[in-house]
Design a protein around this motif. Structure first.
Motif, PDB file in Angstrom:
ATOM      1  N   SER A  44     -11.762 117.987 107.789  1.00 21.00           N
ATOM      2  CA  SER A  44     -10.918 117.107 107.293  1.00 21.00           C
ATOM      3  C   SER A  44     -10.501 115.548 107.808  1.00 21.00           C
ATOM      4  O   SER A  44     -11.586 114.824 108.029  1.00 21.00           O
ATOM      5  CB  SER A  44      -9.493 117.702 108.036  1.00 21.00           C
ATOM      6  OG  SER A  44      -9.606 117.003 109.222  1.00 21.00           O
ATOM      7  N   SER A  45     -10.296 114.778 106.907  1.00 23.20           N
ATOM      8  CA  SER A  45     -10.025 113.887 106.346  1.00 23.20           C
ATOM      9  C   SER A  45      -8.969 113.441 105.952  1.00 23.20           C
ATOM     10  O   SER A  45      -8.336 113.988 104.843  1.00 23.20           O
ATOM     11  CB  SER A  45     -10.969 113.023 105.289  1.00 23.20           C
ATOM     12  OG  SER A  45     -10.577 111.405 105.085  1.00 23.20           O
ATOM     13  N   SER A  46      -8.159 112.308 106.806  1.00 21.92           N
ATOM     14  CA  SER A  46      -6.687 112.111 106.263  1.00 21.92           C
ATOM     15  C   SER A  46      -6.582 111.307 105.409  1.00 21.92           C
ATOM     16  O   SER A  46      -6.466 111.371 104.267  1.00 21.92           O
ATOM     17  CB  SER A  46      -6.071 111.009 107.711  1.00 21.92           C
ATOM     18  OG  SER A  46      -6.867 110.219 107.352  1.00 21.92           O
ATOM     19  N   ALA A  47      -7.953 110.477 104.788  1.00 24.59           N
ATOM     20  CA  ALA A  47      -7.812 110.117 103.026  1.00 24.59           C
ATOM     21  C   ALA A  47      -8.281 110.791 102.658  1.00 24.59           C
ATOM     22  O   ALA A  47      -8.623 109.555 100.913  1.00 24.59           O
ATOM     23  CB  ALA A  47      -9.524 108.634 103.779  1.00 24.59           C
ATOM     24  N   GLY A  48      -8.580 112.135 102.420  1.00 28.72           N
ATOM     25  CA  GLY A  48      -8.544 113.026 101.553  1.00 28.72           C
ATOM     26  C   GLY A  48      -9.405 112.914 100.828  1.00 28.72           C
ATOM     27  O   GLY A  48      -9.693 113.321  99.820  1.00 28.72           O
ATOM     28  N   ALA A  96     -14.210 108.029 111.181  1.00 30.59           N
ATOM     29  CA  ALA A  96     -14.896 108.482 110.251  1.00 30.59           C
ATOM     30  C   ALA A  96     -13.475 108.154 109.347  1.00 30.59           C
ATOM     31  O   ALA A  96     -13.966 107.399 108.379  1.00 30.59           O
ATOM     32  CB  ALA A  96     -15.285 109.769 110.560  1.00 30.59           C
ATOM     33  N   ASP A  97     -12.587 108.542 109.749  1.00 24.20           N
ATOM     34  CA  ASP A  97     -11.400 108.370 108.702  1.00 24.20           C
ATOM     35  C   ASP A  97     -10.864 107.384 108.554  1.00 24.20           C
ATOM     36  O   ASP A  97     -10.566 106.311 107.295  1.00 24.20           O
ATOM     37  CB  ASP A  97     -10.282 109.228 109.137  1.00 24.20           C
ATOM     38  CG  ASP A  97      -9.983 110.741 109.055  1.00 24.20           C
ATOM     39  OD1 ASP A  97     -10.617 111.161 108.444  1.00 24.20           O
ATOM     40  OD2 ASP A  97      -9.072 111.406 109.663  1.00 24.20           O
ATOM     41  N   TYR A  98     -10.817 106.129 109.608  1.00 21.69           N
ATOM     42  CA  TYR A  98     -10.508 104.921 109.644  1.00 21.69           C
ATOM     43  C   TYR A  98     -11.791 104.536 108.807  1.00 21.69           C
ATOM     44  O   TYR A  98     -11.523 103.160 108.023  1.00 21.69           O
ATOM     45  CB  TYR A  98     -11.042 104.068 110.132  1.00 21.69           C
ATOM     46  CG  TYR A  98     -11.265 102.640 110.510  1.00 21.69           C
ATOM     47  CD1 TYR A  98      -9.803 102.273 110.785  1.00 21.69           C
ATOM     48  CD2 TYR A  98     -12.262 101.937 110.571  1.00 21.69           C
ATOM     49  CE1 TYR A  98      -9.942 100.903 110.413  1.00 21.69           C
ATOM     50  CE2 TYR A  98     -12.306 100.513 110.175  1.00 21.69           C
ATOM     51  CZ  TYR A  98     -11.697  99.587 110.187  1.00 21.69           C
ATOM     52  OH  TYR A  98     -11.313  98.670 109.828  1.00 21.69           O
ATOM     53  N   LEU A  99     -13.243 104.332 108.953  1.00 23.60           N
ATOM     54  CA  LEU A  99     -14.369 104.272 107.953  1.00 23.60           C
ATOM     55  C   LEU A  99     -13.963 104.360 105.970  1.00 23.60           C
ATOM     56  O   LEU A  99     -13.842 103.921 105.105  1.00 23.60           O
ATOM     57  CB  LEU A  99     -15.485 104.898 108.460  1.00 23.60           C
ATOM     58  CG  LEU A  99     -16.309 104.050 109.281  1.00 23.60           C
ATOM     59  CD1 LEU A  99     -16.967 104.589 110.058  1.00 23.60           C
ATOM     60  CD2 LEU A  99     -15.957 102.077 109.690  1.00 23.60           C
ATOM     61  N   GLY A 100     -13.441 106.020 105.978  1.00 21.71           N
ATOM     62  CA  GLY A 100     -12.906 106.808 104.612  1.00 21.71           C
ATOM     63  C   GLY A 100     -11.864 105.338 103.687  1.00 21.71           C
ATOM     64  O   GLY A 100     -12.181 105.485 103.113  1.00 21.71           O
ATOM     65  N   HIS A 101     -11.033 105.268 105.425  1.00 21.78           N
ATOM     66  CA  HIS A 101     -10.123 104.611 104.279  1.00 21.78           C
ATOM     67  C   HIS A 101     -10.333 103.200 103.869  1.00 21.78           C
ATOM     68  O   HIS A 101      -9.731 102.184 103.127  1.00 21.78           O
ATOM     69  CB  HIS A 101      -8.612 104.634 105.858  1.00 21.78           C
ATOM     70  CG  HIS A 101      -7.728 105.456 105.472  1.00 21.78           C
ATOM     71  ND1 HIS A 101      -7.120 105.381 104.084  1.00 21.78           N
ATOM     72  CD2 HIS A 101      -7.768 106.686 105.933  1.00 21.78           C
ATOM     73  CE1 HIS A 101      -6.396 106.854 104.599  1.00 21.78           C
ATOM     74  NE2 HIS A 101      -6.332 107.287 105.471  1.00 21.78           N
ATOM     75  N   ALA A 102     -10.828 102.938 104.900  1.00 25.28           N
ATOM     76  CA  ALA A 102     -11.474 101.323 104.941  1.00 25.28           C
ATOM     77  C   ALA A 102     -13.043 100.968 103.589  1.00 25.28           C
ATOM     78  O   ALA A 102     -11.885 100.346 102.022  1.00 25.28           O
ATOM     79  CB  ALA A 102     -12.101 101.015 105.513  1.00 25.28           C
ATOM     80  N   LEU A 103     -13.358 101.962 103.523  1.00 31.20           N
ATOM     81  CA  LEU A 103     -14.689 102.123 102.044  1.00 31.20           C
ATOM     82  C   LEU A 103     -13.289 101.735 100.741  1.00 31.20           C
ATOM     83  O   LEU A 103     -13.388 102.000  99.606  1.00 31.20           O
ATOM     84  CB  LEU A 103     -15.697 102.839 102.034  1.00 31.20           C
ATOM     85  CG  LEU A 103     -16.657 102.525 103.521  1.00 31.20           C
ATOM     86  CD1 LEU A 103     -17.850 103.225 103.402  1.00 31.20           C
ATOM     87  CD2 LEU A 103     -16.616 101.439 102.241  1.00 31.20           C
ATOM     88  N   GLN A 104     -12.782 103.103 101.114  1.00 27.99           N
ATOM     89  CA  GLN A 104     -11.621 103.629  99.595  1.00 27.99           C
ATOM     90  C   GLN A 104     -11.242 101.922  99.177  1.00 27.99           C
ATOM     91  O   GLN A 104     -10.678 102.060  98.362  1.00 27.99           O
ATOM     92  CB  GLN A 104     -10.645 104.453  99.795  1.00 27.99           C
ATOM     93  CG  GLN A 104     -10.988 106.273 100.101  1.00 27.99           C
ATOM     94  CD  GLN A 104     -10.211 106.742 100.296  1.00 27.99           C
ATOM     95  OE1 GLN A 104      -9.282 107.037 101.251  1.00 27.99           O
ATOM     96  NE2 GLN A 104     -10.574 108.081  99.683  1.00 27.99           N
ATOM     97  N   ALA A 129     -17.589 109.638 101.768  1.00 28.30           N
ATOM     98  CA  ALA A 129     -18.041 111.148 103.040  1.00 28.30           C
ATOM     99  C   ALA A 129     -19.172 110.717 104.057  1.00 28.30           C
ATOM    100  O   ALA A 129     -19.039 110.705 105.331  1.00 28.30           O
ATOM    101  CB  ALA A 129     -17.077 111.905 102.806  1.00 28.30           C
ATOM    102  N   ASP A 130     -20.055 110.864 102.761  1.00 24.98           N
ATOM    103  CA  ASP A 130     -21.080 110.865 103.950  1.00 24.98           C
ATOM    104  C   ASP A 130     -21.622 109.480 104.963  1.00 24.98           C
ATOM    105  O   ASP A 130     -21.908 109.372 105.658  1.00 24.98           O
ATOM    106  CB  ASP A 130     -22.460 110.873 102.862  1.00 24.98           C
ATOM    107  CG  ASP A 130     -21.830 112.016 102.121  1.00 24.98           C
ATOM    108  OD1 ASP A 130     -21.634 113.494 102.220  1.00 24.98           O
ATOM    109  OD2 ASP A 130     -22.547 112.472 100.944  1.00 24.98           O
ATOM    110  N   LEU A 131     -21.255 108.463 104.434  1.00 23.38           N
ATOM    111  CA  LEU A 131     -21.640 106.723 105.115  1.00 23.38           C
ATOM    112  C   LEU A 131     -20.608 107.144 106.137  1.00 23.38           C
ATOM    113  O   LEU A 131     -21.067 106.780 107.096  1.00 23.38           O
ATOM    114  CB  LEU A 131     -20.731 105.686 104.093  1.00 23.38           C
ATOM    115  CG  LEU A 131     -21.934 105.179 103.528  1.00 23.38           C
ATOM    116  CD1 LEU A 131     -21.574 104.457 102.250  1.00 23.38           C
ATOM    117  CD2 LEU A 131     -23.732 105.103 104.353  1.00 23.38           C
ATOM    118  N   ALA A 132     -19.261 107.208 106.119  1.00 23.21           N
ATOM    119  CA  ALA A 132     -18.784 107.156 107.190  1.00 23.21           C
ATOM    120  C   ALA A 132     -18.842 108.743 108.346  1.00 23.21           C
ATOM    121  O   ALA A 132     -18.586 108.164 109.556  1.00 23.21           O
ATOM    122  CB  ALA A 132     -16.878 108.012 106.908  1.00 23.21           C
TER     123      ALA A 132
END
Length: 149
Positions: A44-48, A96-104, A129-132
């Motif tokens: 799951s991801s807090s970044a959706g 991973a969630d931090y990286l996902g949010h940052a990339l978004q 998601a894959d990069l994170a």
């Protein structure tokens, strides 16, 4: 409530806590294999974001982006732990969630950086998601800034 029920309550609480922890952990380290494919690192991801795939993220991290001609590892180093400049962050072991949010945020323009905004602009949610997942799965060399001298 009887004494018998008081004896069961702590065991029930311990069982529920163990089940909750197992559910949060995703059932393992996220590095297992299933039919020749690496399992998603996070469920799951807090970044959706969708589930990330570590193997796909590793490939993408070395792929040159059209916007800048650079790959993630060109600037952040092997496994995200050897940036070419001291001002570039280490990504290995980051959440991973931090990286996902940052990339978004780079992709949307909410976070602005000359290189990162261009790099992230063309990424899909699955690629983010894959990069994170990939960088989160790497050994961490992150440090607590309270311990910096």
């Amino acid at each position: 409530m009887t004494i018998k029920n008081h004896a069961i309550a702590p065991a029930l609480i311990a069982l529920l806590a163990a089940l909750a922890l197992a559910a949060c952990s995703g059932g393992g380290e996220g590095h297992g294999e299933d039919a020749g494919h690496e399992a998603p690192a996070h469920t799951s991801s807090s970044a959706g974001l969708p589930n990330g795939n570590v193997g796909a993220g590793e490939t993408l991290a070395s792929t040159k982006g059209e916007a800048t001609g650079q790959s993630c590892v060109d600037c952040h180093g092997s496994e995200g732990n050897a940036p070419i400049d001291a001002t570039y962050p280490k990504l290995g072991g980051q959440y991973a969630d931090y990286l996902g949010h940052a990339l978004q945020a780079y992709r949307s323009g909410d976070r602005d950086h000359a290189l990162m905004s261009s790099q992230a602009k063309g990424l899909t949610d699955q690629q983010i998601a894959d990069l994170a997942a990939y960088f989160a799965s790497r050994e961490s060399q992150l440090r607590d800034l309270h311990n910096v001298h």
